[in-house]
Design an enzyme around this catalytic site. Sequence first.
Site, PDB file in Angstrom:
ATOM      1  N   ARG A  18      10.062  -1.737   1.873  1.00 12.88           N
ATOM      2  CA  ARG A  18       9.741  -0.713   0.884  1.00 12.88           C
ATOM      3  C   ARG A  18       9.526  -1.390  -0.473  1.00 12.88           C
ATOM      4  O   ARG A  18      10.213  -2.343  -0.819  1.00 12.88           O
ATOM      5  CB  ARG A  18      10.877   0.310   0.755  1.00 12.88           C
TER       6      ARG A  18
ATOM      7  N   HIS B 171       0.849  -1.180   0.000  1.00  8.00           N
ATOM      8  CA  HIS B 171       0.000   0.000   0.000  1.00  8.00           C
ATOM      9  C   HIS B 171       0.892   1.240   0.000  1.00  8.00           C
ATOM     10  O   HIS B 171       2.053   1.187   0.369  1.00  8.00           O
ATOM     11  CB  HIS B 171      -0.958   0.004   1.190  1.00  8.00           C
TER      12      HIS B 171
END
Length: 163
Positions: free
Chosen positions: A44, A25
């Site tokens: 990440r 997300h």
Amino acid sequence: MAALLMNPVTLQPGEALYVPAGRMHAHLHGTGIEVMASSDNVLRGGLTSKHIAVDELVTVVDFAWGTPTLRRATETAPGVWTYDTPATEFQVTRLEVAPGAEVALPECHEARILLVTRGDVTLASGAGVLELGQGDSAFLTAQDAAVTATGDGQAFLASPGIA
């Protein structure tokens, strides 16, 4: 490439999403409150300049397609709006404090974090009084079980271990 695999969702004020572990997300713009369960594996996915552990990312990401479910808060007490999620690790509550009103924070015998997102909010407990403005936060200890809020503003309260 990662952005093309995501499902864009535009939230309106008062709406929320629950994002399960393993689901990529990103927050693109606006103000959002993100509360997450304890984790040692925040990875990440390429939308920042931070290190990207591609091999690890591919092993933990859930690539299944799904449409996120928007969640709206329910008023559980005057000025107290609770977001229902499947998370047992935390609960998120929105406080809408109007001039002349006193809002009782949900009691919890655990530490909590409060963030003021609009206006001014004054907290009062047996420990004293704390005035907060937009962008200010407060750490409420386990001893601060009974806390009230006054002022003219909005705040979010994150509480642990609601099961």
